[in-house]
Each structure stands twice: as structure tokens, then as C-alpha cells.
Design an enzyme around this catalytic site. Structure first.
Site, PDB file in Angstrom:
ATOM      1  N   HIS A 178      12.760  -2.598  -0.781  1.00 17.02           N
ATOM      2  CA  HIS A 178      11.966  -2.091  -1.911  1.00 17.02           C
ATOM      3  C   HIS A 178      12.770  -1.002  -2.623  1.00 17.02           C
ATOM      4  O   HIS A 178      13.504  -0.236  -1.984  1.00 17.02           O
ATOM      5  CB  HIS A 178      10.625  -1.542  -1.401  1.00 17.02           C
ATOM      6  CG  HIS A 178       9.674  -1.246  -2.518  1.00 17.02           C
ATOM      7  ND1 HIS A 178       9.765  -0.096  -3.274  1.00 17.02           N
ATOM      8  CD2 HIS A 178       8.641  -1.961  -3.030  1.00 17.02           C
ATOM      9  CE1 HIS A 178       8.816  -0.131  -4.206  1.00 17.02           C
ATOM     10  NE2 HIS A 178       8.125  -1.248  -4.073  1.00 17.02           N
ATOM     11  N   SER A 206       3.780  -2.958 -12.124  1.00 14.39           N
ATOM     12  CA  SER A 206       2.635  -2.707 -12.998  1.00 14.39           C
ATOM     13  C   SER A 206       1.779  -3.952 -13.258  1.00 14.39           C
ATOM     14  O   SER A 206       1.215  -4.097 -14.344  1.00 14.39           O
ATOM     15  CB  SER A 206       3.091  -2.065 -14.318  1.00 14.39           C
ATOM     16  OG  SER A 206       3.683  -0.804 -14.071  1.00 14.39           O
ATOM     17  N   TRP A 232       0.812  -1.218   0.000  1.00 15.34           N
ATOM     18  CA  TRP A 232       0.000   0.000   0.000  1.00 15.34           C
ATOM     19  C   TRP A 232       0.851   1.277   0.000  1.00 15.34           C
ATOM     20  O   TRP A 232       0.312   2.378  -0.115  1.00 15.34           O
ATOM     21  CB  TRP A 232      -0.948   0.004   1.207  1.00 15.34           C
ATOM     22  CG  TRP A 232      -2.065  -0.991   1.126  1.00 15.34           C
ATOM     23  CD1 TRP A 232      -2.316  -1.876   0.120  1.00 15.34           C
ATOM     24  CD2 TRP A 232      -3.093  -1.208   2.109  1.00 15.34           C
ATOM     25  NE1 TRP A 232      -3.431  -2.628   0.410  1.00 15.34           N
ATOM     26  CE2 TRP A 232      -3.933  -2.239   1.629  1.00 15.34           C
ATOM     27  CE3 TRP A 232      -3.396  -0.638   3.353  1.00 15.34           C
ATOM     28  CZ2 TRP A 232      -5.041  -2.710   2.346  1.00 15.34           C
ATOM     29  CZ3 TRP A 232      -4.499  -1.106   4.066  1.00 15.34           C
ATOM     30  CH2 TRP A 232      -5.311  -2.126   3.561  1.00 15.34           C
ATOM     31  N   GLU A 261      11.409  -7.053  -8.901  1.00 17.68           N
ATOM     32  CA  GLU A 261      10.685  -5.870  -9.353  1.00 17.68           C
ATOM     33  C   GLU A 261      11.629  -4.972 -10.157  1.00 17.68           C
ATOM     34  O   GLU A 261      12.401  -4.195  -9.566  1.00 17.68           O
ATOM     35  CB  GLU A 261      10.172  -5.075  -8.152  1.00 17.68           C
ATOM     36  CG  GLU A 261       9.253  -5.845  -7.240  1.00 17.68           C
ATOM     37  CD  GLU A 261       8.392  -4.905  -6.421  1.00 17.68           C
ATOM     38  OE1 GLU A 261       7.174  -4.934  -6.621  1.00 17.68           O
ATOM     39  OE2 GLU A 261       8.935  -4.128  -5.624  1.00 17.68           O
TER      40      GLU A 261
HETATM   41  C1  PEP Z   1       5.565  -1.954  -5.973  1.00 15.80           C
HETATM   42  O1  PEP Z   1       5.727  -0.812  -5.600  1.00 15.80           O
HETATM   43  O2  PEP Z   1       6.030  -2.897  -5.298  1.00 15.80           O
HETATM   44  C2  PEP Z   1       4.835  -2.174  -7.208  1.00 15.80           C
HETATM   45  C3  PEP Z   1       4.946  -3.334  -7.796  1.00 15.80           C
HETATM   46  O3  PEP Z   1       4.097  -1.119  -7.672  1.00 15.80           O
HETATM   47  P1  PEP Z   1       3.110  -1.122  -8.972  1.00 15.80           P
HETATM   48  O4  PEP Z   1       2.320  -2.392  -8.926  1.00 15.80           O
HETATM   49  O5  PEP Z   1       2.262   0.101  -8.770  1.00 15.80           O
HETATM   50  O6  PEP Z   1       3.983  -1.045 -10.165  1.00 15.80           O
END
Ligand code: PEP
Length: 274
Positions: free
Chosen positions: A106, A228, A9, A184
């Protein structure tokens, strides 16, 4: 392996009222889904949300009788318990507020808080000492992706895990239950741009092999894709056997899209178990 779908979040929602509205929505749909569960859709994925610390205790209390778990987004690098560290929140404090997991590393923490190898080593150690399991986030920037440096960058980021196991070899036996890696790509977070499923699959295979090389693990490590992910593209990621779930930012702030992603992964699990 049951998939994981985790909502990050970030610094949202703005108010307790909005947090409660999101929880109302999530809980009513999860309850309705449970009641309607048929034999064909029996396999469910693990669901977890990571609110800001200010909302952690509320979220934990409201999720207590549900299938949803609660995670923190970070823990202090300085102390696992207490100390003169203004603004920090320790692993012990977030566990006391109800988190059973925490995100660590992150890309937004790496970027805006300059989190280094040693800082993340301390955080991992504090989290595990306080019985928190960890979702460890890794990924390359756009420039690194363009220069074909993805594996090199990931190997450097994963070396924190190797160093942790050298310091605390007793963690090895339970590592596959207590650690999830979230791949990510920084350039895919919040941008609407995504790598191909084949690219993600290849990178996840590399991550699984690398972590297995650090420790003689009974099971392979769970590796999620983040960047995303939304209700429209979740199915294609879920169909790949190397992708064990998703870490979801923006789309986790609406119960509809978050649970549509969860459904895609639950459905893929059910099909692979047939
Ligand atoms: C995240 O911040 O871990 C992420 C995956 O964001 P989003 O899904 O908005 O790209």
C-alpha cells in the site's frame, strides 16, 4: 468474473467497541440483503475487509458464518513465521488469526515505511508460503502522473511479481486466483480527486497485459481501482469492464457507503451477465 470490493480500514476504528458496532451494521445489512435477494440481483461481488492486526481475530470470528472475508493489511518482511523482529507480525501469525488474504505494498507503507522492491519481494514470498493470497497495491504519485510516468512507475512496481515468479515458478499456475492487483494513484487516496474512468481503464489494460506477460496465465489477473471511491462514483467505475472491483479506504468505515459500492459492482456484474 465476479467483482471484488475490499475495505481497507487502515488504523481505524479506535476501539473494539467501534469495531463491533461497524461489524453489527455490516452483518445485519448483508444478512438482510441475502434474504431479499431476487433472481435479478443474484450475482454478488466478493466482499472483504482488512482491519488492523489488533482486531483481526475478533473480525475473523464475527465474520465466520458470513460471506465477508478477512484480510491483513501487511506481513513482516523478515520472517514468514517467528523471530526477533519487535513490532512485526508474520504471515503465519495473521493467517493463524484468521486472515486468508493480505494487502501488500500500500502506498502508505511505501511512503512511511520505505518499502523497497526487495522488501516487497520477501513479503510476497512469505505470504504465498503461508497460503495467504495477496492484494498487491501499486500507483503513481501526483508528480509522476503530471510527468506522464504512470506506466513506467507501474512497470517498476510490478517487476516484483516478475521476480517472485522467477524465484518460485510453481506459483504461476494459481497466480490468477491468489493475486489481485489494486491500482491506486497515490494522489487519489483520501483526497476526493479521481482519475477519469477512461484513464483507469487504460491503466488496468496495461496492468493486465504486463502481468500476463510474466506468466502464461489461464485467466487474466483481477485489477481493482482504489482512490476516493464512494457511493456516488462507484457506479461509473463499475460500468467499465477493465475495472474488476474497488479497494476502498474512507468509505469502507461506514456500512452504508461500503455496501452501496458493493451494490454498484454487483449490479454491473448482473448486467454484464444478462
Ligand atoms: C486506500 O487507502 O486504499 C484508499 C483507496 O483510500 P480512500 O478510499 O480513502 O481514498
Amino acid at each position: 468474473m465476479q467483482a471484488w470490493v475490499i475495505g481497507n480500514w487502515k488504523q481505524n476504528p479506535a476501539t473494539s467497541q467501534e469495531v463491533n458496532a461497524l461489524l453489527d451494521d455490516l452483518l445485519s445489512r448483508v444478512d438482510a440483503g441475502e434474504r431479499a435477494k431476487t433472481q435479478a440481483s443474484k450475482t454478488q461481488c466478493h466482499l472483504m475487509v482488512a482491519p488492523s492486526n489488533i482486531h483481526l481475530a475478533t473480525v475473523h470470528t464475527r465474520l465466520a458464518n458470513s460471506a465477508l472475508l478477512c484480510a491483513a493489511q501487511d506481513v513482516s518482511a523478515h520472517s514468514e513465521s517467528t523471530g526477533a523482529y519487535t513490532g512485526d507480525c508474520s504471515a503465519q501469525q495473521v493467517a493463524d488469526a484468521g486472515a486468508t488474504w493480505t494487502l501488500l505494498g500500500h502506498s502508505e507503507r511505501r511512503q512511511y515505511h520505505n518499502e523497497s522492491h526487495n522488501c516487497l519481494l520477501n513479503k510476497l514470498s512469505h505470504a504465498f508460503s503461508q497460503n495467504l493470497s495477496v492484494v498487491f497495491c501499486i500507483g503513481e504519485t501526483q508528480e509522476q502522473y503530471d510527468n506522464n510516468q504512470t506506466f513506467e512507475i507501474i512497470d517498476t512496481q510490478l517487476s516484483v511479481i516478475k521476480d517472485l515468479l522467477a524465484q518460485q515458478p510453481d506459483i504461476t499456475a494459481s497466480l490468477s486466483e491468489r493475486l489481485i492487483i489494486a491500482y491506486e494513484p497515490v494522489w487519489a487516496i483520501g483526497t476526493g480527486k479521481v482519475p477519469t474512468v477512461a484513464e483507469v481503464s487504460k491503466t488496468h489494460q496495461h496492468i493486465k497485459q504486463t502481468v500476463a506477460g510474466f506468466a502464461d496465465m489461464a485467466d487474466t489477473v483481477t485489477v481493482l481501482y482504489g482512490g476516493s471511491v464512494n457511493a456516488d462514483n462507484a457506479e461509473s467505475f463499475a460500468a467499465d469492464t477493465m475495472i474488476d472491483g474497488a479497494l476502498v479506504g474512507g468509505a469502507s468505515l461506514k456500512a452504508d457507503s461500503f455496501l452501496a459500492i458493493a451494490d454498484a459492482f454487483s449490479q454491473a456484474d448482473t448486467e454484464s451477465n444478462k
